[in-house]
Design a protein around this motif. Structure first.
Motif, PDB file in Angstrom:
ATOM      1  N   GLU A   2       0.833  -1.203   0.000  1.00  0.00           N
ATOM      2  CA  GLU A   2       0.000   0.000   0.000  1.00  0.00           C
ATOM      3  C   GLU A   2       0.867   1.252   0.000  1.00  0.00           C
ATOM      4  O   GLU A   2       0.551   2.239  -0.664  1.00  0.00           O
ATOM      5  CB  GLU A   2      -0.910  -0.020   1.236  1.00  0.00           C
ATOM      6  N   ARG A   3       1.959   1.208   0.716  1.00  0.00           N
ATOM      7  CA  ARG A   3       2.870   2.349   0.778  1.00  0.00           C
ATOM      8  C   ARG A   3       3.522   2.598  -0.588  1.00  0.00           C
ATOM      9  O   ARG A   3       3.700   3.743  -1.005  1.00  0.00           O
ATOM     10  CB  ARG A   3       3.934   2.091   1.841  1.00  0.00           C
ATOM     11  N   THR A   4       3.836   1.540  -1.300  1.00  0.00           N
ATOM     12  CA  THR A   4       4.434   1.658  -2.628  1.00  0.00           C
ATOM     13  C   THR A   4       3.446   2.299  -3.600  1.00  0.00           C
ATOM     14  O   THR A   4       3.825   3.155  -4.403  1.00  0.00           O
ATOM     15  CB  THR A   4       4.856   0.269  -3.147  1.00  0.00           C
ATOM     16  N   VAL A   5       2.193   1.908  -3.512  1.00  0.00           N
ATOM     17  CA  VAL A   5       1.164   2.488  -4.376  1.00  0.00           C
ATOM     18  C   VAL A   5       1.006   3.976  -4.060  1.00  0.00           C
ATOM     19  O   VAL A   5       0.906   4.808  -4.968  1.00  0.00           O
ATOM     20  CB  VAL A   5      -0.171   1.727  -4.220  1.00  0.00           C
ATOM     21  N   ASN A   6       1.017   4.326  -2.799  1.00  0.00           N
ATOM     22  CA  ASN A   6       0.896   5.727  -2.404  1.00  0.00           C
ATOM     23  C   ASN A   6       2.083   6.537  -2.925  1.00  0.00           C
ATOM     24  O   ASN A   6       1.903   7.655  -3.420  1.00  0.00           O
ATOM     25  CB  ASN A   6       0.796   5.861  -0.893  1.00  0.00           C
ATOM     26  N   ASN A   7       3.271   5.986  -2.808  1.00  0.00           N
ATOM     27  CA  ASN A   7       4.456   6.680  -3.312  1.00  0.00           C
ATOM     28  C   ASN A   7       4.384   6.864  -4.819  1.00  0.00           C
ATOM     29  O   ASN A   7       4.768   7.915  -5.343  1.00  0.00           O
ATOM     30  CB  ASN A   7       5.733   5.917  -2.945  1.00  0.00           C
TER      31      ASN A   7
END
Length: 64
Positions: A2-7
């Protein structure tokens, strides 16, 4: 994950905003070039017609 998608979304938004600013800069440069071209044409026309215009103003002022 999820953090990768947000980044990735943040990077995409930043990229889109950067391109938007670049378009404004390009438009400003285009307007500046158009203004410079108009100034060159005016200066050229005045230098070619300057003596005639000066004579016309002198004639009009003499008649007054």
């Amino acid at each position: 994950m999820e953090r990768t998608v947000n980044n990735m979304l943040i990077k995409l938004v930043n990229l889109l905003l950067a391109n938007r600013a670049d378009r404004r800069a390009v438009t400003a440069i285009e307007y500046a070039l158009i203004a410079a071209l108009i100034a060159v044409v005016i200066i050229g026309a005045l230098s070619l017609l300057g003596t005639n215009i000066s004579y016309t103003f002198f004639s009009v002022s003499s008649e007054l």
